[in-house]
Design a protein around this motif. Structure first.
Motif, mmCIF file in Angstrom:
data_model
loop_
_atom_site.group_PDB
_atom_site.id
_atom_site.type_symbol
_atom_site.label_atom_id
_atom_site.label_comp_id
_atom_site.label_asym_id
_atom_site.label_seq_id
_atom_site.Cartn_x
_atom_site.Cartn_y
_atom_site.Cartn_z
ATOM 1 N N ALA A 1 -5.688 10.079 3.870
ATOM 2 C CA ALA A 1 -4.871 10.764 2.861
ATOM 3 C C ALA A 1 -3.372 10.564 3.080
ATOM 4 O O ALA A 1 -2.580 10.740 2.164
ATOM 5 C CB ALA A 1 -5.189 12.258 2.864
ATOM 6 N N LYS B 1 -1.903 12.026 6.056
ATOM 7 C CA LYS B 1 -1.462 13.179 6.852
ATOM 8 C C LYS B 1 -0.679 12.738 8.083
ATOM 9 O O LYS B 1 0.407 13.266 8.367
ATOM 10 C CB LYS B 1 -2.679 14.019 7.293
ATOM 11 C CG LYS B 1 -3.579 14.462 6.153
ATOM 12 C CD LYS B 1 -4.771 15.283 6.628
ATOM 13 C CE LYS B 1 -5.726 14.555 7.572
ATOM 14 N NZ LYS B 1 -6.439 13.418 6.940
ATOM 15 N N THR C 1 0.762 9.840 8.649
ATOM 16 C CA THR C 1 2.002 9.181 8.239
ATOM 17 C C THR C 1 3.049 10.228 7.891
ATOM 18 O O THR C 1 4.200 10.142 8.332
ATOM 19 C CB THR C 1 1.740 8.250 7.036
ATOM 20 O OG1 THR C 1 0.692 7.336 7.387
ATOM 21 C CG2 THR C 1 2.993 7.477 6.660
ATOM 22 N N HIS D 1 0.845 -1.192 0.000
ATOM 23 C CA HIS D 1 0.000 0.000 0.000
ATOM 24 C C HIS D 1 0.887 1.252 0.000
ATOM 25 O O HIS D 1 1.530 1.567 1.008
ATOM 26 C CB HIS D 1 -0.911 -0.052 1.239
ATOM 27 C CG HIS D 1 -1.891 1.073 1.290
ATOM 28 N ND1 HIS D 1 -2.707 1.279 2.375
ATOM 29 C CD2 HIS D 1 -2.201 2.046 0.403
ATOM 30 C CE1 HIS D 1 -3.460 2.346 2.151
ATOM 31 N NE2 HIS D 1 -3.170 2.819 0.968
HETATM 32 P P1 ADP Z 1 -4.691 10.305 7.662
HETATM 33 O O1 ADP Z 1 -3.928 10.713 8.874
HETATM 34 O O2 ADP Z 1 -4.656 11.298 6.558
HETATM 35 O O3 ADP Z 1 -6.102 9.895 7.975
HETATM 36 P P2 ADP Z 1 -2.887 8.024 7.678
HETATM 37 O O4 ADP Z 1 -1.542 8.572 7.457
HETATM 38 O O5 ADP Z 1 -3.257 7.655 9.071
HETATM 39 O O6 ADP Z 1 -3.980 9.008 7.047
HETATM 40 O O7 ADP Z 1 -3.077 6.737 6.793
HETATM 41 C C1 ADP Z 1 -2.788 6.701 5.399
HETATM 42 C C2 ADP Z 1 -2.989 5.286 4.913
HETATM 43 O O8 ADP Z 1 -1.985 4.446 5.471
HETATM 44 C C3 ADP Z 1 -4.321 4.686 5.320
HETATM 45 O O9 ADP Z 1 -4.807 3.911 4.259
HETATM 46 C C4 ADP Z 1 -3.967 3.831 6.510
HETATM 47 O O10 ADP Z 1 -4.859 2.755 6.622
HETATM 48 C C5 ADP Z 1 -2.563 3.376 6.166
HETATM 49 N N1 ADP Z 1 -1.751 3.125 7.372
HETATM 50 C C6 ADP Z 1 -1.430 4.034 8.312
HETATM 51 N N2 ADP Z 1 -0.623 3.501 9.259
HETATM 52 C C7 ADP Z 1 -0.430 2.211 8.882
HETATM 53 C C8 ADP Z 1 0.326 1.118 9.438
HETATM 54 N N3 ADP Z 1 1.060 1.258 10.552
HETATM 55 N N4 ADP Z 1 0.288 -0.054 8.785
HETATM 56 C C9 ADP Z 1 -0.415 -0.212 7.632
HETATM 57 N N5 ADP Z 1 -1.140 0.769 7.063
HETATM 58 C C10 ADP Z 1 -1.148 1.964 7.667
#
Ligand code: ADP
Ligand code: MG
Length: 240
Positions: free
Chosen positions: A38, A40, A42, A14
């Motif tokens: 989105a 953010k 991460t 992903h």
């Molecule tokens: P936002 O903060 O904008 O809502 P995130 O950065 O939390 O978005 O997540 C972005 C994408 O990465 C999402 O599809 C989320 O499910 C995925 N994701 C976030 N953290 C992890 C992780 N530790 N392992 C796998 N997928 C993750």
């Protein structure tokens, strides 16, 4: 102060951050906004290496954060991070929550750390809470302690990931006021937020993300009145 260059990141297959590039000058405040998922959180977490990156580079005040030669614990003392859920140490008093890192990491004396902690807590309206434990505080008070704890390390950058999203509505203002005050004092900040009015008021730039990409970067006046991208127009229609 912060340079993000060609950053990509995947979780498994992903791809969550794609070709992220932007710069934040000293004393600028940037709001990171966009739909859920989105990327953010991460992205903001890569700035202090709570998340690794697959390609690219992040430089904070001259230090390449993801370089193997960088002492990340030292670099992190320069980057205050405030989480949605406060993350205070539950078994420490408010004062101890704020002094523990300056004493352990910065090797300050207890007296020196407590003097500074009391100043910070008082300036954040918590002058009567030094001996309280986090569980006895409201969410808004806990979040202000978390801000004091981050500031106690004298960071040059503050990072906030949805600092008011876990708060009851009546407590949102006191936390936004604290962040606004930092903005006026010239702190360099990145704030992930859904508080559009706040973003419009205090930010120098809006970075709008969707599906792991930066779709648009614009000053708030422009972004909120006349964004270039259809993606941003649709987002604003849904949230405003
Ligand atoms: P936002 O903060 O904008 O809502 P995130 O950065 O939390 O978005 O997540 C972005 C994408 O990465 C999402 O599809 C989320 O499910 C995925 N994701 C976030 N953290 C992890 C992780 N530790 N392992 C796998 N997928 C993750
Ligand atoms: Mg998030």
């Amino acid at each position: 102060m912060i340079t993000i260059k060609d950053v990509n990141k995947s979780f498994g297959d992903h791809h969550v951050l794609t070709d992220i590039n932007f710069e934040i000058p000293k004393s600028n405040v940037v709001a990171l906004i966009g739909p859920s998922g989105a990327g953010k959180s991460t992205l903001i977490r890569t700035i202090n290496a709570l998340e690794s990156i697959d390609t690219g580079e992040i430089i904070v005040n001259g230090t390449s954060i993801h370089d193997k030669k960088t002492d990340i614990n030292k670099a992190r003392t320069n980057l205050g991070f405030v989480f949605q859920n406060f993350n205070l140490y539950p078994f420490l008093s408010v004062l101890d929550n704020v002094t523990i890192s300056p004493i352990k990491v910065k090797k300050q004396s207890k007296a020196e750390a407590e003097k500074r902690a009391k100043e910070l807590l008082t300036s954040l309206g918590l002058g009567d809470k030094f001996d309280a434990y986090p569980s006895r505080l409201s969410g808004g008070q806990q979040q202000r302690v978390a801000i004091a704890r981050a500031l106690a390390m004298d960071p040059e950058v503050m990072l906030f990931d949805e600092p008011t999203s876990a708060l009851d509505p009546e407590m949102v203002k006191e936390v936004l006021d604290a962040i606004r005050k930092l903005a006026h004092e010239g702190m360099t900040m990145v704030v992930v937020t859904h508080e559009m009015g706040f973003a419009k008021e205090i930010c120098d730039n809006i970075v709008f993300m969707a599906e792991g990409k930066i779709v648009e970067v614009a000053p708030p006046d422009k972004f909120f009145s006349n964004p270039d991208s259809q993606r941003a127009k649709d987002f604003l229609k849904a949230v405003l």
